[in-house]
Design a protein around this motif. Structure first.
Motif, PDB file in Angstrom:
ATOM      1  N   PRO A   3      42.951  48.873  34.015  1.00  6.26           N
ATOM      2  CA  PRO A   3      42.201  47.239  34.646  1.00  6.26           C
ATOM      3  C   PRO A   3      41.825  47.081  32.667  1.00  6.26           C
ATOM      4  CG  PRO A   3      41.366  48.064  36.260  1.00  6.26           C
ATOM      5  CD  PRO A   3      42.096  49.691  35.683  1.00  6.26           C
ATOM      6  N   ALA A   4      42.063  45.925  31.896  1.00  2.33           N
ATOM      7  CA  ALA A   4      41.811  45.913  30.733  1.00  2.33           C
ATOM      8  C   ALA A   4      40.464  45.066  30.989  1.00  2.33           C
ATOM      9  CB  ALA A   4      42.772  45.001  30.119  1.00  2.33           C
ATOM     10  N   ARG A   5      40.527  44.078  32.030  1.00  3.60           N
ATOM     11  CA  ARG A   5      38.564  43.478  32.620  1.00  3.60           C
ATOM     12  C   ARG A   5      38.254  43.848  33.847  1.00  3.60           C
ATOM     13  NH1 ARG A   5      38.642  38.352  29.910  1.00  3.60           N
ATOM     14  NH2 ARG A   5      36.503  38.678  30.803  1.00  3.60           N
ATOM     15  N   PRO A   6      37.669  45.583  33.955  1.00  8.64           N
ATOM     16  CA  PRO A   6      37.265  45.548  34.759  1.00  8.64           C
ATOM     17  C   PRO A   6      36.223  45.159  35.169  1.00  8.64           C
ATOM     18  CG  PRO A   6      36.350  46.722  32.768  1.00  8.64           C
ATOM     19  CD  PRO A   6      37.547  45.909  32.583  1.00  8.64           C
ATOM     20  N   GLU A   7      35.187  44.005  34.915  1.00  9.43           N
ATOM     21  CA  GLU A   7      34.945  42.817  35.863  1.00  9.43           C
ATOM     22  C   GLU A   7      35.195  42.771  36.763  1.00  9.43           C
ATOM     23  OE1 GLU A   7      35.271  40.631  31.853  1.00  9.43           O
ATOM     24  OE2 GLU A   7      35.605  42.644  32.608  1.00  9.43           O
ATOM     25  N   PHE A   8      36.699  42.640  36.420  1.00  7.70           N
ATOM     26  CA  PHE A   8      37.627  41.882  37.595  1.00  7.70           C
ATOM     27  C   PHE A   8      38.120  42.723  38.736  1.00  7.70           C
ATOM     28  CE2 PHE A   8      37.967  38.782  33.966  1.00  7.70           C
ATOM     29  CZ  PHE A   8      37.139  37.865  35.092  1.00  7.70           C
ATOM     30  N   VAL A   9      37.421  43.872  38.503  1.00  9.67           N
ATOM     31  CA  VAL A   9      37.713  44.737  39.906  1.00  9.67           C
ATOM     32  C   VAL A   9      38.128  44.435  41.323  1.00  9.67           C
ATOM     33  CG1 VAL A   9      38.424  46.822  40.506  1.00  9.67           C
ATOM     34  CG2 VAL A   9      38.361  46.936  38.422  1.00  9.67           C
ATOM     35  N   PRO A  10      38.732  43.745  42.038  1.00  8.53           N
ATOM     36  CA  PRO A  10      38.160  43.353  43.249  1.00  8.53           C
ATOM     37  C   PRO A  10      36.768  44.324  44.477  1.00  8.53           C
ATOM     38  CG  PRO A  10      40.156  44.277  43.637  1.00  8.53           C
ATOM     39  CD  PRO A  10      40.429  43.840  42.544  1.00  8.53           C
ATOM     40  N   ASP A  11      35.800  43.719  44.417  1.00  9.07           N
ATOM     41  CA  ASP A  11      35.044  44.856  45.177  1.00  9.07           C
ATOM     42  C   ASP A  11      34.506  43.994  46.104  1.00  9.07           C
ATOM     43  OD1 ASP A  11      33.017  46.012  46.536  1.00  9.07           O
ATOM     44  OD2 ASP A  11      31.515  45.269  44.548  1.00  9.07           O
ATOM     45  N   PRO A  12      35.062  44.775  47.569  1.00 12.93           N
ATOM     46  CA  PRO A  12      35.325  44.505  49.178  1.00 12.93           C
ATOM     47  C   PRO A  12      33.668  44.395  49.853  1.00 12.93           C
ATOM     48  CG  PRO A  12      36.308  46.713  48.489  1.00 12.93           C
ATOM     49  CD  PRO A  12      36.187  46.408  47.126  1.00 12.93           C
ATOM     50  N   SER A  13      32.716  45.244  49.041  1.00 15.21           N
ATOM     51  CA  SER A  13      31.648  45.451  49.572  1.00 15.21           C
ATOM     52  C   SER A  13      30.923  43.833  49.312  1.00 15.21           C
ATOM     53  CB  SER A  13      30.233  46.441  48.781  1.00 15.21           C
ATOM     54  OG  SER A  13      30.421  46.134  47.155  1.00 15.21           O
ATOM     55  N   LEU A  14      31.592  42.412  48.369  1.00  9.36           N
ATOM     56  CA  LEU A  14      30.395  41.459  48.173  1.00  9.36           C
ATOM     57  C   LEU A  14      30.414  40.727  49.689  1.00  9.36           C
ATOM     58  CD1 LEU A  14      32.809  40.679  44.333  1.00  9.36           C
ATOM     59  CD2 LEU A  14      30.041  41.992  44.842  1.00  9.36           C
ATOM     60  N   SER A  15      29.919  39.529  49.679  1.00  4.80           N
ATOM     61  CA  SER A  15      29.731  38.880  49.888  1.00  4.80           C
ATOM     62  C   SER A  15      31.080  37.897  49.767  1.00  4.80           C
ATOM     63  CB  SER A  15      28.123  37.653  50.318  1.00  4.80           C
ATOM     64  OG  SER A  15      28.344  37.268  49.086  1.00  4.80           O
ATOM     65  N   GLN A  16      31.382  37.028  50.870  1.00 10.70           N
ATOM     66  CA  GLN A  16      32.431  36.159  51.288  1.00 10.70           C
ATOM     67  C   GLN A  16      31.569  35.103  50.254  1.00 10.70           C
ATOM     68  OE1 GLN A  16      34.108  34.415  54.376  1.00 10.70           O
ATOM     69  NE2 GLN A  16      34.649  32.664  53.271  1.00 10.70           N
ATOM     70  N   ALA A  17      31.230  34.703  49.792  1.00 18.06           N
ATOM     71  CA  ALA A  17      29.729  33.508  48.330  1.00 18.06           C
ATOM     72  C   ALA A  17      30.081  34.288  47.200  1.00 18.06           C
ATOM     73  CB  ALA A  17      28.669  33.016  48.995  1.00 18.06           C
ATOM     74  N   GLU A  18      30.108  35.714  46.703  1.00 16.79           N
ATOM     75  CA  GLU A  18      30.303  36.714  45.864  1.00 16.79           C
ATOM     76  C   GLU A  18      31.650  36.679  45.274  1.00 16.79           C
ATOM     77  OE1 GLU A  18      26.498  38.835  45.368  1.00 16.79           O
ATOM     78  OE2 GLU A  18      28.014  40.354  47.404  1.00 16.79           O
ATOM     79  N   MET A  19      32.733  36.579  46.679  1.00 18.94           N
ATOM     80  CA  MET A  19      33.898  37.041  46.199  1.00 18.94           C
ATOM     81  C   MET A  19      35.359  35.563  45.724  1.00 18.94           C
ATOM     82  SD  MET A  19      35.174  39.214  49.626  1.00 18.94           S
ATOM     83  CE  MET A  19      35.166  40.694  49.821  1.00 18.94           C
ATOM     84  N   GLU A  20      34.007  34.373  46.521  1.00 16.67           N
ATOM     85  CA  GLU A  20      34.750  33.143  45.737  1.00 16.67           C
ATOM     86  C   GLU A  20      34.146  32.712  44.314  1.00 16.67           C
ATOM     87  OE1 GLU A  20      33.543  30.669  49.096  1.00 16.67           O
ATOM     88  OE2 GLU A  20      34.852  31.246  50.419  1.00 16.67           O
ATOM     89  N   GLU A  21      32.947  33.257  44.220  1.00 17.83           N
ATOM     90  CA  GLU A  21      32.645  32.853  42.783  1.00 17.83           C
ATOM     91  C   GLU A  21      33.214  33.617  41.673  1.00 17.83           C
ATOM     92  OE1 GLU A  21      30.611  30.840  40.302  1.00 17.83           O
ATOM     93  OE2 GLU A  21      30.807  30.060  41.966  1.00 17.83           O
ATOM     94  N   LEU A  22      33.455  34.808  41.915  1.00 20.21           N
ATOM     95  CA  LEU A  22      34.319  35.513  41.064  1.00 20.21           C
ATOM     96  C   LEU A  22      35.980  35.382  41.094  1.00 20.21           C
ATOM     97  CD1 LEU A  22      34.531  38.378  39.744  1.00 20.21           C
ATOM     98  CD2 LEU A  22      35.137  39.359  41.721  1.00 20.21           C
ATOM     99  N   GLN A  23      36.037  34.435  41.981  1.00 21.89           N
ATOM    100  CA  GLN A  23      37.653  33.914  41.988  1.00 21.89           C
ATOM    101  C   GLN A  23      37.492  32.921  40.927  1.00 21.89           C
ATOM    102  OE1 GLN A  23      39.154  32.604  46.292  1.00 21.89           O
ATOM    103  NE2 GLN A  23      40.200  34.707  45.832  1.00 21.89           N
ATOM    104  N   ARG A  24      36.223  32.379  40.479  1.00 20.94           N
ATOM    105  CA  ARG A  24      36.447  30.482  39.579  1.00 20.94           C
ATOM    106  C   ARG A  24      36.663  31.424  38.479  1.00 20.94           C
ATOM    107  NH1 ARG A  24      32.068  29.801  44.189  1.00 20.94           N
ATOM    108  NH2 ARG A  24      33.066  28.533  45.925  1.00 20.94           N
ATOM    109  N   ASP A  25      35.349  32.986  38.464  1.00 22.44           N
ATOM    110  CA  ASP A  25      35.221  32.998  37.023  1.00 22.44           C
ATOM    111  C   ASP A  25      36.901  33.381  36.532  1.00 22.44           C
ATOM    112  OD1 ASP A  25      32.501  32.531  37.432  1.00 22.44           O
ATOM    113  OD2 ASP A  25      32.371  34.977  37.611  1.00 22.44           O
ATOM    114  N   ILE A  26      37.510  34.071  37.271  1.00 23.30           N
ATOM    115  CA  ILE A  26      39.120  34.739  37.363  1.00 23.30           C
ATOM    116  C   ILE A  26      39.721  33.321  36.620  1.00 23.30           C
ATOM    117  CG2 ILE A  26      41.272  35.314  38.211  1.00 23.30           C
ATOM    118  CD1 ILE A  26      39.085  37.669  39.996  1.00 23.30           C
ATOM    119  N   ALA A  27      39.560  32.046  37.774  1.00 21.06           N
ATOM    120  CA  ALA A  27      40.486  31.306  37.101  1.00 21.06           C
ATOM    121  C   ALA A  27      40.018  30.260  35.656  1.00 21.06           C
ATOM    122  CB  ALA A  27      40.010  30.380  38.058  1.00 21.06           C
TER     123      ALA A  27
END
Length: 272
Positions: A3-27
């Motif tokens: 990974p070039a951006r390890p902060e975006f490695v998908p973490d399945p332990s996140l809550s659904q709200a946290e996953m969605e927020e990470l996706q907004r950051d990725i976008a």
């Protein structure tokens, strides 16, 4: 490939709200314009290699090397995801790798990368080659938050990526997808109120008819193609058409699908 951006490695332990927020950051980080070292027209199926003097742009001193195009697909065995990557040059397979990771969450529409992303990144870690572009079985920008599986993987690895999905997740096609279209048809797909991160009407992908039967009694549905990262909407469709070698699926993901099946069999029968 790590990974070039390890902060975006998908973490399945996140809550659904946290996953969605990470996706907004990725976008916000994703780039839906061409930032590739190759042109789509230099990518050829097997037996139809382009001229060597125009195969690459900025790919180093050896300009005779044709582009490396990777396909990514998954299979499942119980609670395990089996990810397969096949890398092609001029339609010829030059590398195949696979990885198996336990799935931590069930399938949730829009959050596929948190279920399958770990296995995909584990497979990329096994690659010895560095693909010029990756075709992922899943959505890219055609996603509720413009961060489908292809975008998530593309941004995390910082690699040009294209999403190739079999069904429409969101957005509005310019024409009905229930009609029968001839091979080569492209139907624009625009963002609507189901896509929260960009204005309505933004072009986010195409339905691409890569193959069609001649018989009026049989038909093939188009693929849903969208940019994942560092690829424009039009180039994403160009790349899929360039690699669709007589089948509905582009050759990289078709072969990855087949290899994922082989790897799944090996997981089921470890002693063989």
């Amino acid at each position: 490939m790590n990974p070039a951006r390890p902060e975006f490695v998908p973490d399945p332990s996140l809550s659904q709200a946290e996953m969605e927020e990470l996706q907004r950051d990725i976008a916000e980080v994703a780039r839906f314009e061409d930032e590739m070292d190759v042109l789509p027209e230099t990518i050829a199926p097997a037996g139809d290699a382009p001229d060597s003097d125009q195969t690459t742009l900025g790919a180093g001193d050896d300009t005779t090397d044709a582009p490396l195009v990777a396909g990514v697909d998954q299979a499942f065995v119980d609670d395990k995801a089996v990810s397969a990557i096949v890398v092609l040059r001029n339609g010829e397979v030059i590398e195949r790798v696979s990885a198996v990771e336990r799935t931590e969450i069930p399938y949730i529409p829009g959050l596929l990368s948190f279920r399958e992303g770990g296995a995909i990144l584990a497979a990329f870690a096994e690659l010895e080659t560095d693909p010029d572009v990756v075709l992922v079985d899943g959505s890219g920008r055609i996603h509720f938050r413009e961060a489908g599986l292809a975008t998530h993987i593309g941004v995390t690895l910082d690699i040009p990526a294209v999403g190739v999905a079999k069904s429409l997740l969101c957005g509005t096609p310019e024409q009905s997808l229930d009609e029968t279209y001839p091979e080569g048809t492209r139907i624009p797909i625009a963002a609507d109120d189901s896509v929260e991160t960009c204005p309505d009407g933004t072009l986010i992908g195409h339905a691409v008819q890569t193959r069609q039967y001649d018989s009026p009694n049989r038909y093939i549905n188009p693929l849903i193609v969208s940019p994942g990262h560092r690829v424009s909407v039009s180039s994403a469709a160009d790349i899929v058409e360039a690699t669709a070698d007589g089948y509905k699926l582009p050759e990289p993901t078709r072969l990855a699908d087949s290899y994922a099946g082989e790897a799944k069999t090996a997981v089921n029968n470890p002693s063989e």
